[in-house]
Motif scaffolding. Sequence first.
Motif, PDB file in Angstrom:
ATOM      1  N   ILE A 262       5.161 -32.429 -34.338  1.00  0.00           N
ATOM      2  CA  ILE A 262       5.255 -32.623 -32.884  1.00  0.00           C
ATOM      3  C   ILE A 262       3.977 -32.090 -32.234  1.00  0.00           C
ATOM      4  O   ILE A 262       3.382 -32.736 -31.352  1.00  0.00           O
ATOM      5  CB  ILE A 262       6.491 -31.909 -32.303  1.00  0.00           C
ATOM      6  N   GLN A 263       3.531 -30.928 -32.678  1.00  0.00           N
ATOM      7  CA  GLN A 263       2.297 -30.354 -32.141  1.00  0.00           C
ATOM      8  C   GLN A 263       1.104 -31.268 -32.406  1.00  0.00           C
ATOM      9  O   GLN A 263       0.201 -31.382 -31.558  1.00  0.00           O
ATOM     10  CB  GLN A 263       2.059 -28.973 -32.755  1.00  0.00           C
TER      11      GLN A 263
ATOM     12  N   ILE B 189       8.190 -38.494 -29.563  1.00  0.00           N
ATOM     13  CA  ILE B 189       8.564 -37.092 -29.333  1.00  0.00           C
ATOM     14  C   ILE B 189       9.960 -37.003 -28.732  1.00  0.00           C
ATOM     15  O   ILE B 189      10.768 -36.141 -29.102  1.00  0.00           O
ATOM     16  CB  ILE B 189       7.516 -36.390 -28.443  1.00  0.00           C
ATOM     17  N   TYR B 190      10.273 -37.912 -27.829  1.00  0.00           N
ATOM     18  CA  TYR B 190      11.618 -37.947 -27.239  1.00  0.00           C
ATOM     19  C   TYR B 190      12.668 -38.381 -28.255  1.00  0.00           C
ATOM     20  O   TYR B 190      13.859 -38.147 -28.071  1.00  0.00           O
ATOM     21  CB  TYR B 190      11.641 -38.925 -26.069  1.00  0.00           C
TER      22      TYR B 190
ATOM     23  N   TYR C 246       9.701 -31.856 -22.484  1.00  0.00           N
ATOM     24  CA  TYR C 246      10.851 -32.229 -23.306  1.00  0.00           C
ATOM     25  C   TYR C 246      10.831 -31.494 -24.648  1.00  0.00           C
ATOM     26  O   TYR C 246      11.865 -31.024 -25.132  1.00  0.00           O
ATOM     27  CB  TYR C 246      10.853 -33.745 -23.547  1.00  0.00           C
ATOM     28  N   ALA C 247       9.631 -31.392 -25.251  1.00  0.00           N
ATOM     29  CA  ALA C 247       9.527 -30.734 -26.553  1.00  0.00           C
ATOM     30  C   ALA C 247       9.906 -29.262 -26.483  1.00  0.00           C
ATOM     31  O   ALA C 247      10.378 -28.687 -27.474  1.00  0.00           O
ATOM     32  CB  ALA C 247       8.109 -30.885 -27.100  1.00  0.00           C
ATOM     33  N   ASN C 248       9.710 -28.649 -25.340  1.00  0.00           N
ATOM     34  CA  ASN C 248      10.088 -27.246 -25.183  1.00  0.00           C
ATOM     35  C   ASN C 248      11.565 -27.074 -24.845  1.00  0.00           C
ATOM     36  O   ASN C 248      12.136 -26.008 -25.084  1.00  0.00           O
ATOM     37  CB  ASN C 248       9.225 -26.584 -24.111  1.00  0.00           C
TER      38      ASN C 248
ATOM     39  N   ILE D 155      11.758 -28.240 -30.486  1.00  0.00           N
ATOM     40  CA  ILE D 155      10.975 -29.110 -31.366  1.00  0.00           C
ATOM     41  C   ILE D 155       9.479 -28.911 -31.158  1.00  0.00           C
ATOM     42  O   ILE D 155       8.671 -29.323 -32.006  1.00  0.00           O
ATOM     43  CB  ILE D 155      11.356 -30.597 -31.191  1.00  0.00           C
ATOM     44  N   ALA D 156       9.088 -28.268 -30.058  1.00  0.00           N
ATOM     45  CA  ALA D 156       7.670 -27.946 -29.848  1.00  0.00           C
ATOM     46  C   ALA D 156       7.134 -27.013 -30.930  1.00  0.00           C
ATOM     47  O   ALA D 156       5.917 -26.916 -31.124  1.00  0.00           O
ATOM     48  CB  ALA D 156       7.466 -27.315 -28.464  1.00  0.00           C
TER      49      ALA D 156
END
Length: 383
Positions: free
Chosen positions: A279-280, A335-336, A262-264, A273-274
């Motif tokens: 987030i990382q 993260i979502y 999802y982050a990618n 957002i990755a």
Amino acid sequence: MDNDVFDQFIEQLQRYVRERLIPAEKAIIEADAIPDDILAEMRDMGLFGLTMPEEYGGAGMNIAQYVRTIRELSYAMPCYRSITSINIGMVCSALKRGGTDAQKAEWLPRLAAGEIASFGLTEPGSGSDSAAMQTSAVKSGNGWVLNGTKRYITNAPFANVALIMARTNKEALPKNAHVSAFIVPMDTPGITVGKSDKKMGQAGSHIADIIMEDVKLPADALLGAEGGGFVMAMQSLDNGRLSVGAAAAGYARRALDSALRYANERKAFGEPIANFQLIQQMLAESEIEIYAAECMLEDACRRADAGENVLRKAAAAKVFATEMCGRVVDRVVQIYGGAGYLAEYDAERFFRDARIYRIYEGTTQILQLQIAKHMLREWAAQA
């Protein structure tokens, strides 16, 4: 099981989980049940008999192989592990440890073939507190009569057999010697199974009350020695706790993979957002904790296979892995973002499904007390 054969089995299981079990999850959530064809496939793969000795139709896995298998299976939704784990963890362990040759010959092949088992310890007024147990087993002629109610019993609505803990002495005896274990076929007259409880999560897995009213059992229903049931239950729970820890680690890995994807895919301010450092940080912290849980589980299993008493280490691994899973699924929801709060996305389900891991097979708090009690006992013995 031979290591080369086991490696091949794990590769097959990983494909089966991703190509068959995960795609079926939506239908299971809607029906709140595992389809019969998938249950048949799981039986054919031997997933109900992982720890049963080969002479009884099982795979003969050691504890490390069993826990690794549970971790891989638990990448999919929890009901797949739930339907098998009572068989291969607690009930098989108790039968191997305390069963007579006749009891093993009767029940281990049936459990390995996929008959479903339940484990009856918890009651409306007692769980870890065995002194408060009300279910009684009274001698009657050459047999026993059971009366009482067990609560929150996994697989109760469709179990073929239950391992029931009951008090065989009215007094609370030292070392819980007032508790005995009984093998109880679920079609025995006098047994009623309550309605499946509605739960926060874990669709497809069912729990219910088992009510026993003047249930007559033969003498050979007693598993092990009279008064030895609680010790046997606790020894079996070592495997159960390692299984729950493995389930938590496997599901945390699934949740983290989902968050990574999802982050990618999700973009903000013109980029994934990755790429954002906070987030990382959440991704990295989750990876670190999952790895630590996996290492704890592997160490505890290695020690158990070497014959060590792993009560304390199994408890520690269960506490760490399940608390870790709770932290990971919470980060995944974060993260979502807003999507993580919607049932449309997996993150919300991961969050709900994972919450029970910190409760059953011993709450975090009960296990912390147990760990500390054993630490203090060892210190006093050495002083």
